[in-house]
Design an enzyme around this catalytic site. Structure first.
Site, PDB file in Angstrom:
ATOM      1  CB  SER A 155      40.829  20.922  38.823  1.00  0.00           C
ATOM      2  OG  SER A 155      41.892  21.801  38.618  1.00  0.00           O
ATOM      3  N   PRO A 156      42.452  20.345  41.616  1.00  0.00           N
ATOM      4  CG  PRO A 156      44.685  20.839  42.026  1.00  0.00           C
ATOM      5  CD  PRO A 156      43.708  20.665  40.933  1.00  0.00           C
TER       6      PRO A 156
ATOM      7  CB  CYS B 284      41.133  25.192  48.882  1.00  0.00           C
ATOM      8  SG  CYS B 284      42.897  25.292  48.679  1.00  0.00           S
TER       9      CYS B 284
ATOM     10  CD  GLN C 294      47.530  22.365  43.656  1.00  0.00           C
ATOM     11  OE1 GLN C 294      46.710  22.750  44.486  1.00  0.00           O
ATOM     12  NE2 GLN C 294      47.580  22.854  42.442  1.00  0.00           N
TER      13      GLN C 294
ATOM     14  CE1 TYR D  41      47.447  31.287  47.371  1.00  0.00           C
ATOM     15  CE2 TYR D  41      47.124  29.609  45.696  1.00  0.00           C
ATOM     16  CZ  TYR D  41      46.604  30.501  46.612  1.00  0.00           C
ATOM     17  OH  TYR D  41      45.251  30.624  46.764  1.00  0.00           O
TER      18      TYR D  41
ATOM     19  CG  LEU E  42      34.388  28.686  32.760  1.00  0.00           C
ATOM     20  CD1 LEU E  42      34.122  30.055  32.159  1.00  0.00           C
ATOM     21  CD2 LEU E  42      33.117  28.151  33.404  1.00  0.00           C
TER      22      LEU E  42
ATOM     23  NE  ARG F  56      34.544  27.242  38.451  1.00  0.00           N
ATOM     24  CZ  ARG F  56      34.740  28.368  37.782  1.00  0.00           C
ATOM     25  NH1 ARG F  56      34.217  29.487  38.227  1.00  0.00           N
ATOM     26  NH2 ARG F  56      35.457  28.385  36.678  1.00  0.00           N
TER      27      ARG F  56
END
Ligand SMILES: Cc1cc2nc3c(=O)[nH]c(=O)nc-3n(C[C@H](O)[C@H](O)[C@H](O)COP(=O)(O)O)c2cc1C
Length: 377
Positions: A24-25, A27, A101, A188, A310, A333
């Site tokens: 997953s993207p 930052c 992305q 966003y 999760l 994560r």
């Protein structure tokens, strides 16, 4: 490779992903002047070595002012293209699919990184070289009390912003990416247009659901027009808002249908972020808490979907796919904790050739070690 769905290759437009595991993207706040650095090559490269099917770069700004922080990634200048090419070449050479992305932070611009709790930049930061700038939004509504009031985009300016998505998509293509995801989530700019909490406009870009979706849909059409047919287009949504339910799952299903009609291939379902500093919804954080959103989108909008949030256990990921709830499993994560997660998951699920997910430089040695272990049993 396997009867396990997680490790069954999947065809997506003109691509074949070696498995259904998606990074997953994430930052990194480690770009310079928008451009990726050695950090990104190592950060993303190690997920390719670890066997992931699809690897997303972090949210990457379509305009300089679209970044959240000075360290955020961008693809708003031609000079960025060869910098990303180095990363996409490495990912592809190691059998993963490089995915980008693209996004625009809108009113969430001009802040510090997460470890400052995204604190809006001030004159004190300017003295340290971190000059604040004004974000843009559908309306003059700040997203938190200490944030700058954003500039309200005129209709002409909306057209310019949409054009910047087109330019970014073309650069993304030249940089060697195979998938684009439009970031429509987490409060966003696109989400700001979608949500009545941020969008108070009375013109064609506001008002009812159709008006609030207009920006997202026009922008998607423009990106799809320049993004080759054989390359998939993903769209990330906040399936529900964390604040007052102003954007509902019904709205998301409606949006997904419209996006499908405009050539979007996959909807990635996240949640929350329209108000407040953090990017997640106030929903109970149980394992796979956003899977039901992706499941409903898949079934009611008839489009491929990706679950995130999760999911860490191999058997859980496999069950979600076997139950027909979603098409892809994304993780963020857990990959920071274990970049070789796919290898461990394959072993846990009984995939015999799990070491083949690794490059020869690693697999040869590890297979040899397995043999030695077998013999010495
Ligand atoms: C360090 C970090 C950076 C993130 N950056 C982005 C981002 O650039 N774009 C995005 O859509 N989500 C971003 N997210 C959200 C993740 O993609 C993911 O949806 C979320 O972490 C939940 O998945 P997980 O439980 O597997 O971590 C980020 C998450 C983390 C931990």
């Amino acid at each position: 490779m396997s009867s396990r769905l997680l490790f069954t290759p999947i065809k997506l437009a003109g691509l074949n992903a070696r498995n259904r595991i998606v990074v997953s993207p994430m930052c990194q706040y480690s770009s310079h002047d928008g451009g990726p650095t050695d950090w990104h090559l190592v950060h993303l490269g190690k997920f390719a070595l670890g066997g992931a099917g699809i690897i997303f770069c972090e949210e990457t700004a379509v305009e300089s002012r679209a970044r959240k922080t000075h360290g955020c990634a961008g693809i708003y200048n031609d000079k960025h293209v060869p910098m990303y090419r180095r990363i996409t070449d490495f990912i592809r050479a190691n059998k993963s699919i490089p995915a980008m992305q693209i996004g625009h932070s809108g009113r969430k611009a001009s802040c510090g990184p997460p470890w400052t709790n995204f604190k809006p930049l001030t004159d004190a930061d300017a003295k340290l070289g971190l000059t604040p700038w004004q974000g843009v939004s559908p309306s003059t509504v700040a997203h938190r009390e200490d944030a700058q009031v954003p500039h309200e985009l005129s209709v002409a300016e909306i057209g310019e912003v949409i054009a910047s998505w087109r330019e970014a998509a073309l650069r993304t293509l030249n940089a060697g990416f195979d998938i684009i995801e439009i970031h429509g989530a987490h409060g966003y700019l696109i989400h700001q247009f979608l949500s009545p909490l941020a969008n108070k406009r009375t013109d064609a870009y506001g008002g009812d659901l159709q008006g609030r979706m207009r920006f997202a849909l026009e922008l998607t059409e423009v990106v799809r027009a320049v993004w080759p047919k054989d390359k998939p287009l993903w769209f990330r949504v906040s399936a529900v808002d964390g604040d007052g339910g102003a954007w509902s799952l019904d709205d998301t299903v409606q949006l997904a249908r419209e996006l499908k009609a405009r050539g979007v291939d996959v909807i990635a379902c996240s949640s929350g972020g329209i108000n407040g500093p953090l990017n997640m919804a106030i929903v109970p954080r149980v394992a796979g808490y956003q899977v039901p959103y992706a499941e409903r989108v898949r079934h009611e909008a008839g489009i491929m979907s990706c679950a995130v949030g999760l999911i860490t256990e191999p058997a859980h990921a496999e069950d979600i796919l076997q139950n027909g709830q979603v098409d892809f499993i994304a993780m963020a994560r857990e990959f920071l904790y274990n970049p070789n997660w796919p290898v461990h998951a394959a072993k846990a699920l009984g995939v015999t050739d799990y070491l083949d997910l690794l490059p020869d430089e690693y697999a040869w040695w590890l297979k040899r070690r397995e043999k030695i272990r077998e013999i010495s049993k």
